[in-house]
Design a protein around this motif. Structure first.
Motif, PDB file in Angstrom:
ATOM      1  N   UNK A 144      -9.798   7.620  14.265  1.00  0.00           N
ATOM      2  CA  UNK A 144      -9.965   6.463  15.152  1.00  0.00           C
ATOM      3  C   UNK A 144     -10.422   5.238  14.370  1.00  0.00           C
ATOM      4  N   UNK A 145     -11.303   5.441  13.377  1.00  0.00           N
ATOM      5  CA  UNK A 145     -11.704   4.325  12.510  1.00  0.00           C
ATOM      6  C   UNK A 145     -10.498   3.767  11.755  1.00  0.00           C
ATOM      7  N   UNK A 146      -9.622   4.641  11.268  1.00  0.00           N
ATOM      8  CA  UNK A 146      -8.418   4.201  10.562  1.00  0.00           C
ATOM      9  C   UNK A 146      -7.497   3.415  11.498  1.00  0.00           C
ATOM     10  N   UNK A 147      -7.326   3.905  12.721  1.00  0.00           N
ATOM     11  CA  UNK A 147      -6.485   3.203  13.699  1.00  0.00           C
ATOM     12  C   UNK A 147      -7.076   1.837  14.046  1.00  0.00           C
ATOM     13  N   UNK A 175     -14.405   0.771  -8.791  1.00  0.00           N
ATOM     14  CA  UNK A 175     -13.567   1.237  -9.909  1.00  0.00           C
ATOM     15  C   UNK A 175     -12.449   0.226 -10.205  1.00  0.00           C
ATOM     16  N   UNK A 176     -12.014   0.145 -11.453  1.00  0.00           N
ATOM     17  CA  UNK A 176     -10.969  -0.826 -11.822  1.00  0.00           C
ATOM     18  C   UNK A 176      -9.688  -0.699 -10.995  1.00  0.00           C
ATOM     19  N   UNK A 177      -9.279   0.539 -10.659  1.00  0.00           N
ATOM     20  CA  UNK A 177      -8.045   0.676  -9.873  1.00  0.00           C
ATOM     21  C   UNK A 177      -8.223   0.133  -8.456  1.00  0.00           C
ATOM     22  N   UNK A 178      -9.431   0.214  -7.905  1.00  0.00           N
ATOM     23  CA  UNK A 178      -9.701  -0.334  -6.575  1.00  0.00           C
ATOM     24  C   UNK A 178      -9.642  -1.860  -6.615  1.00  0.00           C
ATOM     25  N   UNK A 179     -10.243  -2.440  -7.640  1.00  0.00           N
ATOM     26  CA  UNK A 179     -10.181  -3.904  -7.819  1.00  0.00           C
ATOM     27  C   UNK A 179      -8.728  -4.346  -7.987  1.00  0.00           C
ATOM     28  N   UNK A 180      -7.977  -3.654  -8.841  1.00  0.00           N
ATOM     29  CA  UNK A 180      -6.571  -4.016  -9.089  1.00  0.00           C
ATOM     30  C   UNK A 180      -5.757  -3.948  -7.804  1.00  0.00           C
ATOM     31  N   UNK A 181      -5.961  -2.908  -7.007  1.00  0.00           N
ATOM     32  CA  UNK A 181      -5.228  -2.791  -5.752  1.00  0.00           C
ATOM     33  C   UNK A 181      -5.630  -3.899  -4.788  1.00  0.00           C
ATOM     34  N   UNK A 227       0.837  -1.208   0.000  1.00  0.00           N
ATOM     35  CA  UNK A 227       0.000   0.000   0.000  1.00  0.00           C
ATOM     36  C   UNK A 227       0.868   1.254   0.000  1.00  0.00           C
ATOM     37  N   UNK A 228       1.925   1.270   0.811  1.00  0.00           N
ATOM     38  CA  UNK A 228       2.795   2.450   0.874  1.00  0.00           C
ATOM     39  C   UNK A 228       3.496   2.692  -0.462  1.00  0.00           C
ATOM     40  N   UNK A 229       3.985   1.629  -1.082  1.00  0.00           N
ATOM     41  CA  UNK A 229       4.671   1.762  -2.373  1.00  0.00           C
ATOM     42  C   UNK A 229       3.687   2.263  -3.426  1.00  0.00           C
ATOM     43  N   UNK A 242      -4.939   9.579  -0.524  1.00  0.00           N
ATOM     44  CA  UNK A 242      -6.209   8.992  -0.108  1.00  0.00           C
ATOM     45  C   UNK A 242      -6.138   7.472  -0.200  1.00  0.00           C
ATOM     46  N   UNK A 243      -7.193   6.812   0.241  1.00  0.00           N
ATOM     47  CA  UNK A 243      -7.258   5.351   0.244  1.00  0.00           C
ATOM     48  C   UNK A 243      -7.161   4.788  -1.164  1.00  0.00           C
ATOM     49  N   UNK A 244      -6.517   3.631  -1.269  1.00  0.00           N
ATOM     50  CA  UNK A 244      -6.340   2.964  -2.561  1.00  0.00           C
ATOM     51  C   UNK A 244      -7.426   1.920  -2.824  1.00  0.00           C
ATOM     52  N   UNK A 245      -7.935   1.322  -1.756  1.00  0.00           N
ATOM     53  CA  UNK A 245      -9.051   0.377  -1.852  1.00  0.00           C
ATOM     54  C   UNK A 245      -9.764   0.389  -0.500  1.00  0.00           C
TER      55      UNK A 245
END
Length: 165
Positions: free
Chosen positions: A62-65, A123-129, A24-26, A35-38
């Protein structure tokens, strides 16, 4: 005496989680995204946990943590599922079944528990990630589990060398 398979599998799950987190970081840096990738990379996992535990009024941070805590706990513990599969079927079948389980859970849990759209509307990029990070996780779990196993590739190679000598 070797390491118990459950311990080995939890270690493999933690290694897979580390690789998934690194992926995810890369990807975030390569795509210049903040922003979020997936959905796994968003606050959705934390929102799911908060809803299950009936935690009200959490902030997005807090939700992210909470989601990050969930990723590390279930990611490590999920390695046990690979260990169970590995005990009943050889690789690469165990890893394929394991990865299929993970993606199946991702594609059903988020819409059902996280109220995301169904995967065919992602979205296709979300599926790919999602697919790419879960493949990275799955491969890492399988490789680490195999490397730590007393009957892993390393042990088989060493046994072959001793027979050839």
């Amino acid at each position: 005496m070797g390491m118990p398979w459950v311990v080995r599998s939890v270690i493999a799950g933690a290694a897979g989680t580390a690789v998934m987190t690194l992926a995810y970081e890369v990807e975030r840096r390569v795509r210049h995204r903040t922003t979020s990738l997936d959905y796994d990379d968003s606050d959705v996992p934390g929102v799911i946990v908060a809803n299950i535990l009936d935690l009200k009024g959490l902030t997005t941070e807090e939700d992210l943590e909470l989601g990050e805590l969930l990723r590390w706990t279930y990611g490590s513990a999920f390695g046990i599922w690979h260990g169970i599969l590995r005990r009943v079927m050889p690789e690469p079948y165990a890893a394929a079944a394991f990865g299929t389980t993970l993606l199946g859970a991702t594609f059903t849990a988020f819409p059902l528990l996280g109220r995301t759209p169904p995967p065919w509307k992602w979205p296709p990029d979300v599926i790919a990630t999602a697919v790419g990070t879960h493949v990275a996780y799955t491969v890492t779990v399988a490789v680490v589990d195999d490397a730590l196993a007393p009957t892993g590739r390393r042990a088989r190679r060493a046994a072959r060398r001793s027979v050839e000598a």
